[in-house]
Design a protein around this motif. Structure first.
Motif, PDB file in Angstrom:
ATOM      1  N   TYR A   1      56.729   4.286  17.874  1.00 28.10           N
ATOM      2  CA  TYR A   1      57.924   5.083  18.136  1.00 28.10           C
ATOM      3  C   TYR A   1      58.492   4.729  19.502  1.00 28.10           C
ATOM      4  CZ  TYR A   1      56.083   7.943  14.346  1.00 28.10           C
ATOM      5  OH  TYR A   1      55.606   8.367  13.133  1.00 28.10           O
TER       6      TYR A   1
ATOM      7  N   GLU B   1      61.611   8.893  24.055  1.00 30.62           N
ATOM      8  CA  GLU B   1      62.923   9.443  24.392  1.00 30.62           C
ATOM      9  C   GLU B   1      63.293   9.036  25.815  1.00 30.62           C
ATOM     10  OE1 GLU B   1      65.147  10.865  22.734  1.00 30.62           O
ATOM     11  OE2 GLU B   1      64.256  11.766  20.946  1.00 30.62           O
TER      12      GLU B   1
ATOM     13  N   GLU C   1      52.968  13.019  12.314  1.00 33.34           N
ATOM     14  CA  GLU C   1      54.189  12.912  13.111  1.00 33.34           C
ATOM     15  C   GLU C   1      54.790  14.287  13.377  1.00 33.34           C
ATOM     16  OE1 GLU C   1      58.715  11.321  12.507  1.00 33.34           O
ATOM     17  OE2 GLU C   1      57.111  10.008  11.763  1.00 33.34           O
ATOM     18  N   HIS C   2      54.713  15.166  12.402  1.00 34.38           N
ATOM     19  CA  HIS C   2      55.228  16.529  12.578  1.00 34.38           C
ATOM     20  C   HIS C   2      54.566  17.209  13.773  1.00 34.38           C
ATOM     21  CE1 HIS C   2      56.368  20.677  11.657  1.00 34.38           C
ATOM     22  NE2 HIS C   2      55.086  20.990  11.712  1.00 34.38           N
TER      23      HIS C   2
ATOM     24  N   ALA D   1      52.863  15.598  16.223  1.00 37.54           N
ATOM     25  CA  ALA D   1      53.051  14.784  17.428  1.00 37.54           C
ATOM     26  C   ALA D   1      54.370  15.097  18.114  1.00 37.54           C
ATOM     27  CB  ALA D   1      52.971  13.300  17.075  1.00 37.54           C
ATOM     28  N   ARG D   2      55.407  15.338  17.351  1.00 38.48           N
ATOM     29  CA  ARG D   2      56.714  15.623  17.951  1.00 38.48           C
ATOM     30  C   ARG D   2      56.743  16.960  18.673  1.00 38.48           C
ATOM     31  NH1 ARG D   2      60.655  12.119  16.799  1.00 38.48           N
ATOM     32  NH2 ARG D   2      60.344  10.632  15.086  1.00 38.48           N
ATOM     33  N   ARG D   3      55.753  17.804  18.427  1.00 41.72           N
ATOM     34  CA  ARG D   3      55.655  19.070  19.159  1.00 41.72           C
ATOM     35  C   ARG D   3      54.909  18.892  20.479  1.00 41.72           C
ATOM     36  NH1 ARG D   3      53.237  23.360  15.138  1.00 41.72           N
ATOM     37  NH2 ARG D   3      53.724  24.733  16.899  1.00 41.72           N
TER      38      ARG D   3
ATOM     39  N   PRO E   1      58.137  14.245  23.182  1.00 41.77           N
ATOM     40  CA  PRO E   1      59.343  13.768  22.495  1.00 41.77           C
ATOM     41  C   PRO E   1      59.163  12.333  22.013  1.00 41.77           C
ATOM     42  CG  PRO E   1      59.891  14.790  24.605  1.00 41.77           C
ATOM     43  CD  PRO E   1      58.403  14.636  24.582  1.00 41.77           C
ATOM     44  N   LEU E   2      59.323  12.142  20.736  1.00 42.92           N
ATOM     45  CA  LEU E   2      59.266  10.812  20.144  1.00 42.92           C
ATOM     46  C   LEU E   2      60.648  10.420  19.657  1.00 42.92           C
ATOM     47  CD1 LEU E   2      56.001  10.982  17.965  1.00 42.92           C
ATOM     48  CD2 LEU E   2      56.284   9.876  20.185  1.00 42.92           C
TER      49      LEU E   2
ATOM     50  N   ARG F   1      61.396   5.726  14.728  1.00 39.02           N
ATOM     51  CA  ARG F   1      60.347   4.807  14.290  1.00 39.02           C
ATOM     52  C   ARG F   1      60.805   3.373  14.542  1.00 39.02           C
ATOM     53  NH1 ARG F   1      57.671   6.919   8.555  1.00 39.02           N
ATOM     54  NH2 ARG F   1      56.905   8.934   9.352  1.00 39.02           N
TER      55      ARG F   1
END
Length: 413
Positions: free
Chosen positions: A277, A280, A329-330, A332-334, A337-338, A341
């Motif tokens: 990924y 950000e 991924e759900h 990880a994004r918490r 910030p990713l 892909r």
């Protein structure tokens, strides 16, 4: 062509074995169907995991087994159609995970784990690839205070191993990783391990060291291995190569050799995925992290932030399934910030595992000149150089730095 020893497999295990044999004056031909480091060694989480002193065992608590049985976990997934085929191996794995047998496995693996960073450091210095290594340890993160409290309560159990760590409350973990989200309640910073920003690049650097010292690499088909009298011969694109000794270091492909020679070694496959990924803009992941409650790893890599999943039990030949990666991924994004892909599709790798949680390292008991070095499960990158050293010492009649008996192929007779 002729060599003293043929090593089949140019992943971290095979390349490390070849280097150690070469250092002991043996001429070695390293053979693989692809380039070094492009198989299982390519896709791991990049951890030289000095702190993993307890092997990954099958859960024994009913609550954990029940959770995984629902098949909704991000840490473990199974294909229901494959479950009947893998069930006997899982039962054996469960049995070996009893407290008594797990303690035996932990004692057996400890010398290799303890030697992991030291043996890598030697190769890294010799290969001049220190730019691929980070000495920052890794962070075990928790999204619940109860999970963190339980982990802290278990820390006295690892005190005898002399590991260095720091317990991080919410303020400390956000100071260490300023871009973590509020979902992270705290964690444990393990200080002894190192991380690799390009595992495939590391293996290629080690292979370059091997070739730079006069070693030979050839592309060939390990399935062509045959015994010609006292010699072993493999067909390569450069013609047949013969040697008096051959090492099988083919990871998940090792059964195509040992089964053909009559060995019944219970090697099974745990599948795993990764995806890269973008970060950000204005954010950074400074350390590799393990989400202990969701069962995946995030690692800063040369290619981007790599998310490596936990375990999937499915046929090795089955197409990739993104369910587990999407679940991880759900979560990880918490945590951080990713961005988007970066890979066109997930990478799928095969981890070669044995039910007693230790590899096979040593001589094949029924064939002179046939040697094994496979089954390293989640720890191939970590203990590759150490297991290569052990096998090289056995093959050259040196005093081994660790008792080889726990890794003998004869334990499965």
């Amino acid at each position: 062509m002729r060599a003293d020893i043929i090593v089949l497999g140019a992943g971290i295990i095979g390349v490390s074995t070849a280097l150690h044999l070469q250092a002991r004056g043996r001429s070695v031909c390293l053979i693989d169907r692809g380039e070094p480091g492009e198989g299982t060694s390519y896709g791991n989480a990049g951890l030289i995991e000095r702190s993993s002193v307890i092997p990954y065992s099958f859960p024994r608590q009913f609550s954990a087994v029940a959770k995984y049985a629902l098949n909704r976990s991000s840490a473990m997934r199974y294909d229901p159609l494959y479950l009947p085929k893998i069930a006997p191996w899982l039962f054996r794995y469960w049995r070996e995970s009893s407290p008594e047998r797990l303690a035996i496995a932990a004692r057996a693996m400890l010398p290799l784990v303890e030697a992991s960073v030291r043996e890598h450091d030697i190769f890294v210095q010799q290969a001049g690839c220190g730019d691929l290594i980070r000495g920052r340890g890794w962070v075990e993160t928790y999204r619940s205070q109860s999970g963190l409290d339980n982990a802290i309560a278990e820390l006295p159990d690892i005190e005898p191993y002399g590991l260095r760590f720091e317990v991080l409350d919410k303020a400390k973990i956000h100071a260490l990783e300023p871009d973590f989200g509020d979902a992270v309640q705290g964690g444990i910073h393990w200080l002894d391990p190192k991380s690799v920003i390009d595992p495939a690049g590391l293996v290629k650097a080690y292979a370059g060291l091997f070739e730079g010292r006069g070693g030979r690499f050839a592309k060939g088909d390990a399935a062509t291995l045959r015994q010609d009298g006292r010699d072993w011969t493999v067909e390569t694109s450069d013609g047949p190569v013969s040697a008096s000794d051959v090492v099988v270091a083919l990871g998940p492909q090792s059964p195509m050799i040992f089964k053909g020679f009559g060995y019944r070694i219970p090697l099974a496959i745990k599948r795993g995925y990764h995806m890269h990924y973008a970060a950000e803009e204005g954010t950074e992941l400074r350390h590799s992290l393990v989400d202990a409650e969701a069962g995946y790893v995030l690692s800063p890599m040369a290619q981007g932030i790599r998310l490596t999943t936990g375990i999937e039990f499915a046929s090795p030949a089955a197409p990739a399934n993104t369910i587990q990666l999407d679940r991880a991924e759900h979560f990880a994004r918490r945590i951080i910030p990713l961005g988007a892909r970066l890979d066109p599709k997930p990478w799928l790798g095969l981890r070669p595992c044995l039910p007693d949680m230790r590899p096979v390292i040593g001589a094949a008991p029924g064939h002179d000149g046939l040697w094994f070095n496979f089954g390293h499960a989640h720890h191939g990158l970590t203990i590759g150089p150490a297991s290569g050293r052990l096998l090289a010492e056995l093959m050259t009649d040196e005093e081994p730095f660790v008792d080889p008996k726990p890794y003998a192929a004869s334990r499965f007779r």
